[in-house]
Scaffold this motif. Structure first.
Motif, PDB file in Angstrom:
ATOM      1  N   SER A  82       0.815  -1.213   0.000  1.00 17.50           N
ATOM      2  CA  SER A  82       0.000   0.000   0.000  1.00 17.50           C
ATOM      3  C   SER A  82       0.854   1.271   0.000  1.00 17.50           C
ATOM      4  O   SER A  82       0.390   2.332   0.393  1.00 17.50           O
ATOM      5  CB  SER A  82      -0.934  -0.001   1.218  1.00 17.50           C
ATOM      6  N   SER A  83       2.090   1.169  -0.477  1.00 20.91           N
ATOM      7  CA  SER A  83       2.976   2.344  -0.474  1.00 20.91           C
ATOM      8  C   SER A  83       2.429   3.458  -1.358  1.00 20.91           C
ATOM      9  O   SER A  83       2.599   4.649  -1.050  1.00 20.91           O
ATOM     10  CB  SER A  83       4.390   1.952  -0.925  1.00 20.91           C
ATOM     11  N   ASN A  84       1.769   3.094  -2.451  1.00 24.97           N
ATOM     12  CA  ASN A  84       1.184   4.130  -3.313  1.00 24.97           C
ATOM     13  C   ASN A  84       0.076   4.890  -2.607  1.00 24.97           C
ATOM     14  O   ASN A  84      -0.090   6.105  -2.794  1.00 24.97           O
ATOM     15  CB  ASN A  84       0.648   3.506  -4.601  1.00 24.97           C
ATOM     16  N   LEU A  85      -0.688   4.184  -1.762  1.00 20.12           N
ATOM     17  CA  LEU A  85      -1.765   4.839  -1.028  1.00 20.12           C
ATOM     18  C   LEU A  85      -1.210   5.790   0.036  1.00 20.12           C
ATOM     19  O   LEU A  85      -1.816   6.830   0.318  1.00 20.12           O
ATOM     20  CB  LEU A  85      -2.671   3.786  -0.384  1.00 20.12           C
ATOM     21  N   VAL A  86      -0.078   5.432   0.617  1.00 14.63           N
ATOM     22  CA  VAL A  86       0.576   6.341   1.571  1.00 14.63           C
ATOM     23  C   VAL A  86       0.959   7.638   0.868  1.00 14.63           C
ATOM     24  O   VAL A  86       0.700   8.738   1.370  1.00 14.63           O
ATOM     25  CB  VAL A  86       1.831   5.684   2.191  1.00 14.63           C
ATOM     26  N   LEU A  87       1.559   7.502  -0.301  1.00 18.24           N
ATOM     27  CA  LEU A  87       1.987   8.698  -1.042  1.00 18.24           C
ATOM     28  C   LEU A  87       0.800   9.515  -1.536  1.00 18.24           C
ATOM     29  O   LEU A  87       0.853  10.749  -1.579  1.00 18.24           O
ATOM     30  CB  LEU A  87       2.880   8.288  -2.212  1.00 18.24           C
ATOM     31  N   GLU A  88      -0.296   8.834  -1.890  1.00 17.14           N
ATOM     32  CA  GLU A  88      -1.489   9.570  -2.297  1.00 17.14           C
ATOM     33  C   GLU A  88      -2.067  10.345  -1.117  1.00 17.14           C
ATOM     34  O   GLU A  88      -2.544  11.476  -1.269  1.00 17.14           O
ATOM     35  CB  GLU A  88      -2.525   8.606  -2.867  1.00 17.14           C
ATOM     36  N   ASP A 123      13.301  15.967  -2.555  1.00 13.41           N
ATOM     37  CA  ASP A 123      14.119  16.678  -3.540  1.00 13.41           C
ATOM     38  C   ASP A 123      14.289  15.846  -4.820  1.00 13.41           C
ATOM     39  O   ASP A 123      15.402  15.604  -5.286  1.00 13.41           O
ATOM     40  CB  ASP A 123      15.488  17.026  -2.951  1.00 13.41           C
ATOM     41  N   MET A 124      13.165  15.389  -5.369  1.00 12.02           N
ATOM     42  CA  MET A 124      13.199  14.642  -6.617  1.00 12.02           C
ATOM     43  C   MET A 124      11.951  14.957  -7.431  1.00 12.02           C
ATOM     44  O   MET A 124      11.031  15.599  -6.944  1.00 12.02           O
ATOM     45  CB  MET A 124      13.306  13.133  -6.352  1.00 12.02           C
ATOM     46  N   GLN A 125      11.934  14.491  -8.663  1.00  9.55           N
ATOM     47  CA  GLN A 125      10.803  14.703  -9.534  1.00  9.55           C
ATOM     48  C   GLN A 125       9.676  13.727  -9.207  1.00  9.55           C
ATOM     49  O   GLN A 125       9.924  12.602  -8.759  1.00  9.55           O
ATOM     50  CB  GLN A 125      11.213  14.538 -11.005  1.00  9.55           C
ATOM     51  N   VAL A 126       8.439  14.165  -9.471  1.00 10.62           N
ATOM     52  CA  VAL A 126       7.285  13.311  -9.172  1.00 10.62           C
ATOM     53  C   VAL A 126       7.357  12.014  -9.971  1.00 10.62           C
ATOM     54  O   VAL A 126       7.097  10.925  -9.431  1.00 10.62           O
ATOM     55  CB  VAL A 126       5.966  14.055  -9.469  1.00 10.62           C
ATOM     56  N   ASP A 127       7.721  12.079 -11.245  1.00  6.13           N
ATOM     57  CA  ASP A 127       7.795  10.869 -12.074  1.00  6.13           C
ATOM     58  C   ASP A 127       8.835   9.897 -11.528  1.00  6.13           C
ATOM     59  O   ASP A 127       8.636   8.666 -11.553  1.00  6.13           O
ATOM     60  CB  ASP A 127       8.146  11.236 -13.519  1.00  6.13           C
ATOM     61  N   GLU A 128       9.935  10.429 -11.027  1.00  2.55           N
ATOM     62  CA  GLU A 128      10.985   9.588 -10.446  1.00  2.55           C
ATOM     63  C   GLU A 128      10.471   8.892  -9.192  1.00  2.55           C
ATOM     64  O   GLU A 128      10.724   7.698  -8.972  1.00  2.55           O
ATOM     65  CB  GLU A 128      12.199  10.456 -10.117  1.00  2.55           C
ATOM     66  N   LEU A 129       9.718   9.621  -8.384  1.00  2.37           N
ATOM     67  CA  LEU A 129       9.153   9.038  -7.166  1.00  2.37           C
ATOM     68  C   LEU A 129       8.124   7.970  -7.510  1.00  2.37           C
ATOM     69  O   LEU A 129       8.103   6.895  -6.888  1.00  2.37           O
ATOM     70  CB  LEU A 129       8.527  10.141  -6.312  1.00  2.37           C
ATOM     71  N   ARG A 130       7.266   8.238  -8.494  1.00  5.31           N
ATOM     72  CA  ARG A 130       6.258   7.244  -8.878  1.00  5.31           C
ATOM     73  C   ARG A 130       6.928   5.961  -9.379  1.00  5.31           C
ATOM     74  O   ARG A 130       6.471   4.855  -9.076  1.00  5.31           O
ATOM     75  CB  ARG A 130       5.355   7.817  -9.970  1.00  5.31           C
ATOM     76  N   ASP A 184       6.459   2.234  -7.822  1.00  5.61           N
ATOM     77  CA  ASP A 184       6.054   1.101  -8.664  1.00  5.61           C
ATOM     78  C   ASP A 184       6.927  -0.130  -8.398  1.00  5.61           C
ATOM     79  O   ASP A 184       6.450  -1.267  -8.479  1.00  5.61           O
ATOM     80  CB  ASP A 184       6.126   1.482 -10.147  1.00  5.61           C
ATOM     81  N   LYS A 185       8.211   0.092  -8.108  1.00  8.01           N
ATOM     82  CA  LYS A 185       9.092  -1.032  -7.766  1.00  8.01           C
ATOM     83  C   LYS A 185       8.550  -1.784  -6.558  1.00  8.01           C
ATOM     84  O   LYS A 185       8.556  -3.018  -6.505  1.00  8.01           O
ATOM     85  CB  LYS A 185      10.500  -0.538  -7.426  1.00  8.01           C
TER      86      LYS A 185
END
Length: 469
Positions: A300-306, A318-325, A329-330
């Protein structure tokens, strides 16, 4: 009996700890890949062979052997209550106290959609509660009739208005469904009787459900399957808080347990009113557990970030949103992913894990605690909803994401009150000391409490390591 072997059958590992009851310490720990989905005896045999080699055959044979289980997602339940602020909360507290994970909650008259969801879920127990004694029967009976007529096949516990017990039993019997009757969980205003329900939930789990999780074959290899693992942690924390006949407890405290799929918060303190507010809703228990199924390090890591906000998280890291996504996903693609597996970006992945854990602790704690509401009333200008944790001065972290963190104090520091929380009148602790369960013994101590609370308490105290930023 000088030693106790304390086992936990999980979905990933079968774990074992050997406690020396005279010395009141853990003298050996081991684990083996879990085999509960095939034959639990294989994982158990691996642990037992290592324990025999460590303590000898005679000591092994004479040792008490107790076990908990969190295999296959633990104990999955749904709660159907009458009102969201009374019977539903009472039912949730009873289910969480018994070590369950709640997948669905319904209040009032259940809808067709509710019934369809209950039918489709992989539930193991359905708890129905609501209605004071001699109180509401219409809505409760309506819900019972709908569930009895549904395709739901899980055991049902009825913990509502006792006037309906005969009708409830008859309806489920006629439908060929298994139904257990227990004392009304909320018999009167400001009265909670959850202990009988908690005990019944655990008994059903131990006697029936655990057998369906590959644990039936190990019955002869242990003395007793004591309880679901989360219930053991809850019991351990209560012992730490209250103490024993010989040893003084730590007083009001909270435990944060972050896992791959969920974050559990346990709190132990008397449910006091704050700022002269009138307490409304269901009375809070001394020992309370909540489970947040959308706050975990992997599944549920994606739900935490959401919940935290991807853009805000990217700024924090200090990173880009696409890089974090891509990094999240990993974790979703491989729930066993470890930063160490990705040597080139290990430091970045560790920072992301640390931030996920901080968000999980922060959000879970704020869902767990109560708050003060200002109302337009000369008689009582404030109402208190939920539990007051302002007296808590000790916070303990357990579970791999906290214990193995390079900065566990940073994660645990998220539970304390901020200026924003003060504006929202959240009843969080202002400050306190933070510790980790360094030897990961809380699950074991909860079991050991059943036979030797003094040893259980001492073992937990030995495992606590204070951490500071």
């Amino acid at each position: 009996m000088d030693k106790a072997i304390l086992l936990d059958f999980g979905s990933t590992y079968t774990k074992a700890a050997v406690a020396d009851l005279k010395r009141r310490e853990i003298v050996f720990t081991t684990k083996a890949p879990s085999t509960v989905f095939s034959d639990a005896r294989r994982g158990l045999a691996t642990c037992y062979d290592q324990i025999r080699a460590e303590i000898g055959e005679k000591e092994f044979e004479n040792a008490a052997k107790l076990a908990t289980s969190s295999a296959a997602g633990g104990l999955r339940m749904a709660v159907v209550g009458l009102t969201p602020t009374l019977s539903v909360i009472a039912g949730k507290n009873a289910a969480f106290g018994a070590g369950a994970k709640i997948l669905k909650i319904c209040s009032g008259r259940i809808s067709e959609e509710d019934v369809c969801q209950l039918e489709s879920m992989d539930l193991e127990i359905l708890l129905i509660c609501g209605g004071y004694e001699d109180g509401n029967v219409t809505t409760v009976l309506y819900n019972v009739e709908r569930i009895a007529a549904s395709a739901c096949r899980m055991p049902v516990i009825y913990a509502g208005n006792s006037r309906l017990q005969r009708q409830v039993r008859l309806l489920f019997q006629q439908a060929g469904k298994e139904c257990f009757l227990v004392e009304n969980i909320i018999p009167d205003v400001d009265v909670i009787a959850s202990t009988p329900t908690e005990e019944l939930i655990r008994n059903i789990f131990l006697d029936r459900i655990a057998n369906g999780k590959g644990l039936d074959k190990i019955r002869k290899e242990i003395d007793r399957l004591v309880m679901p693992t989360p219930a053991s942690v809850l019991a351990a924390g209560e012992l730490l808080s209250l103490g024993t006949k010989e040893q003084k407890g730590l007083g009001a405290l909270a435990i944060v347990d972050i896992g791959g799929a969920t974050t559990d918060i346990h709190s132990y303190c008397y449910p006091l009113g704050a700022q002269g507010a009138k307490i409304v809703g269901t009375p809070e228990p001394y020992a309370k557990r909540t489970v947040e199924g959308d706050l975990g390090m992997r599944e549920s890591s994606n739900l935490v970030l959401e919940a935290a906000g991807y853009e805000a998280a990217a700024r924090d890291l200090d990173m880009q949103v696409d890089e974090l996504r891509a990094s999240i996903d990993k974790r979703l693609d491989d729930i066993k992913f470890l930063p160490a597996d990705d040597a080139e970006s290990r430091e970045k992945e560790l920072k992301i894990d640390q931030r996920i854990a901080r968000y999980a602790a922060n959000i879970a704690m704020r869902r767990h605690v109560g708050y003060i509401e200002a109302v337009a009333s000369k008689i009582c200008p404030y109402l208190q909803h939920g539990k007051n944790l302002e007296e808590v001065r000790t916070v303990i972290g357990t579970g791999g994401p906290i214990v193995n963190s390079e900065n566990p104090a940073e994660i645990l520091g998220e539970v304390f009150k901020t200026d924003r929380d003060r504006k929202l009148m959240k009843l969080l602790p202002d400050s306190g000391r933070t510790f980790i369960d360094a030897d990961y013994v809380l699950y074991a101590a909860g079991m050991l409490r059943e036979i030797d609370p003094e040893a259980a308490f001492a073992i937990m105290m030995n495992s606590l390591r204070e951490v500071r930023k």
